[in-house]
Design a protein around this motif. Sequence first.
Motif, PDB file in Angstrom:
ATOM      1  N   MET A   1      37.568  56.209  10.364  1.00  0.00           N
ATOM      2  CA  MET A   1      37.905  55.625  11.662  1.00  0.00           C
ATOM      3  C   MET A   1      36.681  55.196  12.459  1.00  0.00           C
ATOM      4  O   MET A   1      36.785  54.866  13.632  1.00  0.00           O
ATOM      5  N   ASP A   2      35.518  55.176  11.836  1.00  0.00           N
ATOM      6  CA  ASP A   2      34.337  54.691  12.556  1.00  0.00           C
ATOM      7  C   ASP A   2      34.466  53.206  12.892  1.00  0.00           C
ATOM      8  O   ASP A   2      33.893  52.736  13.863  1.00  0.00           O
ATOM      9  N   THR A   3      35.224  52.456  12.087  1.00  0.00           N
ATOM     10  CA  THR A   3      35.317  51.014  12.296  1.00  0.00           C
ATOM     11  C   THR A   3      36.444  50.642  13.266  1.00  0.00           C
ATOM     12  O   THR A   3      37.274  49.788  12.974  1.00  0.00           O
ATOM     13  N   LEU A   4      36.457  51.306  14.418  1.00  0.00           N
ATOM     14  CA  LEU A   4      37.337  50.916  15.505  1.00  0.00           C
ATOM     15  C   LEU A   4      36.744  49.680  16.191  1.00  0.00           C
ATOM     16  O   LEU A   4      35.612  49.283  15.876  1.00  0.00           O
ATOM     17  N   PRO A   5      37.469  49.042  17.134  1.00  0.00           N
ATOM     18  CA  PRO A   5      36.991  47.763  17.681  1.00  0.00           C
ATOM     19  C   PRO A   5      35.590  47.797  18.281  1.00  0.00           C
ATOM     20  O   PRO A   5      34.907  46.769  18.331  1.00  0.00           O
ATOM     21  N   HIS A   6      35.138  48.975  18.759  1.00  0.00           N
ATOM     22  CA  HIS A   6      33.831  49.043  19.407  1.00  0.00           C
ATOM     23  C   HIS A   6      32.702  49.368  18.434  1.00  0.00           C
ATOM     24  O   HIS A   6      31.544  49.481  18.847  1.00  0.00           O
ATOM     25  N   ASN A   7      32.996  49.483  17.149  1.00  0.00           N
ATOM     26  CA  ASN A   7      31.960  49.794  16.161  1.00  0.00           C
ATOM     27  C   ASN A   7      30.927  48.669  16.072  1.00  0.00           C
ATOM     28  O   ASN A   7      31.282  47.487  16.024  1.00  0.00           O
ATOM     29  N   GLY A   8      29.663  49.032  16.024  1.00  0.00           N
ATOM     30  CA  GLY A   8      28.594  48.036  16.011  1.00  0.00           C
ATOM     31  C   GLY A   8      28.637  47.116  14.817  1.00  0.00           C
ATOM     32  O   GLY A   8      28.396  45.899  14.928  1.00  0.00           O
ATOM     33  N   ALA A   9      28.939  47.671  13.643  1.00  0.00           N
ATOM     34  CA  ALA A   9      28.993  46.837  12.438  1.00  0.00           C
ATOM     35  C   ALA A   9      30.149  45.840  12.512  1.00  0.00           C
ATOM     36  O   ALA A   9      30.022  44.687  12.069  1.00  0.00           O
ATOM     37  N   VAL A  10      31.283  46.269  13.072  1.00  0.00           N
ATOM     38  CA  VAL A  10      32.428  45.363  13.226  1.00  0.00           C
ATOM     39  C   VAL A  10      32.079  44.226  14.176  1.00  0.00           C
ATOM     40  O   VAL A  10      32.370  43.054  13.913  1.00  0.00           O
TER      41      VAL A  10
END
Length: 463
Positions: A412-421
Amino acid sequence: MSVIIALAALTLLMVAAYRGYSVILFAPIAALGAVLLTDPSAVAPAFTGVFMEKMVGFIKLYFPVFLLGAVFGKLIELSGFSRSIVAAAIRLLGTRQAMLVIVLVCALLTYGGVSLFVVVFAVYPFAAEMFRQSNIPKRLIPATIALGAFSFTMDALPGTPQIQNIIPSTFFNTTAWAAPWLGVIGTIFVFSFGMLFLQRQRNKAQRMGEGYGTELRNEPETAEDIKLPNPWLAVSPLLAVGIMNLLFTQWIPQWYGKSHSLALPGMATPVSSDIAKLTAIWAVQAALLVGIVLVLLFGFRAIRSKLAEGSKSAVGGALLAAMNTASEYGFGAVIASLPGFLVLADWLKNIPNPLVNEAVTVTLLAGITGSASGGMSIALAAMSDTFISAANAANIPLEVLHRVAAMASGGMDTLPHNGAVITLLAVTGLTHREAYKDIFCITLIKTLAVFFVIGVFYATGIV
């Protein structure tokens, strides 16, 4: 109330990111808003001493990687190398395999040690070209790159040199090859279901008559009339980056030792560097420089007329991507220092099963901070002793703890606020509204894979 404040800050940032507002602006607003509601007198010190300190520290370490990665990707695009690689791949595999090709290329680069952010810059030019020629909607490019670069080769596949697979080794005294069979099983799960999902989305779009799209942003700028280079020549800079990254990773500690002290005549005091902490960063930077030089040598004739404008575009993209991610890093640091975050972390300790406890704790903290490595570092620093004691009592090998922690960090690290996303969407010229839904489905597959691996361990005892 303190937990609600921390979660409200997270929600505000996710909503702002999804609706297209600048994370550079809203990350400090959300973080400092939470500080204001917790302790008004701490707002200014938290902004300067925590948010800005972490943000500037991130830029200090990683901006050169963003910059060199952006320049490398732009040169790959302008030289026609991306179009040559795409043409060769289509001749070999046909247009039906465009998504598979992109996933495999991203996986190869990531497993070779190339930074996830660099992979985005390097792969996007020929991903866009391949999707355009195959008439696949451009909005599926981010999810395709995410599956190849942000999932199984980041944290599941044994031996991957990505930081998400290295951090657990310092807490559990394991190696990057910990629990190899569970890692392979997790890889097969994520890859298989991820490809099935992407193909389903492609087929659905085709039935709806949706093609690549028109009036799109950040499209590749390869001139139509240039002579395409040999595909083996075109792919050589990409291979060189992966190979040289591995070589420099071995060479740099040999050249500098464990630490290095720099004392130039004009310096008042020497500058000491911990080489172990800098090796991976220096290795990627050096490898990208090699790749850039190769592209310039092999494709300068096609590049030279657009080199000035192309380099300006690359620098602008690198600045935006780096600042977005650095702001996320500062936000995560502020939220992690609040009492609500600590209360939440304590609540998670009540989950009885050690592997499920670890998986839920790591993935939730990674989601809250918007960082796989950041969330995992916080979780393991606070609770690794608890995990180890519970695992020893249940006769669970520490290698399993390693693999579960690594895979959970990439859930769940890739939520909308994730830097990589945010970087991925900025580079591809797409918005959260256009492309995030498919990225989130890949995120769900990654999260389910962790619990699938835990189930396989308990059912079979395989490590």
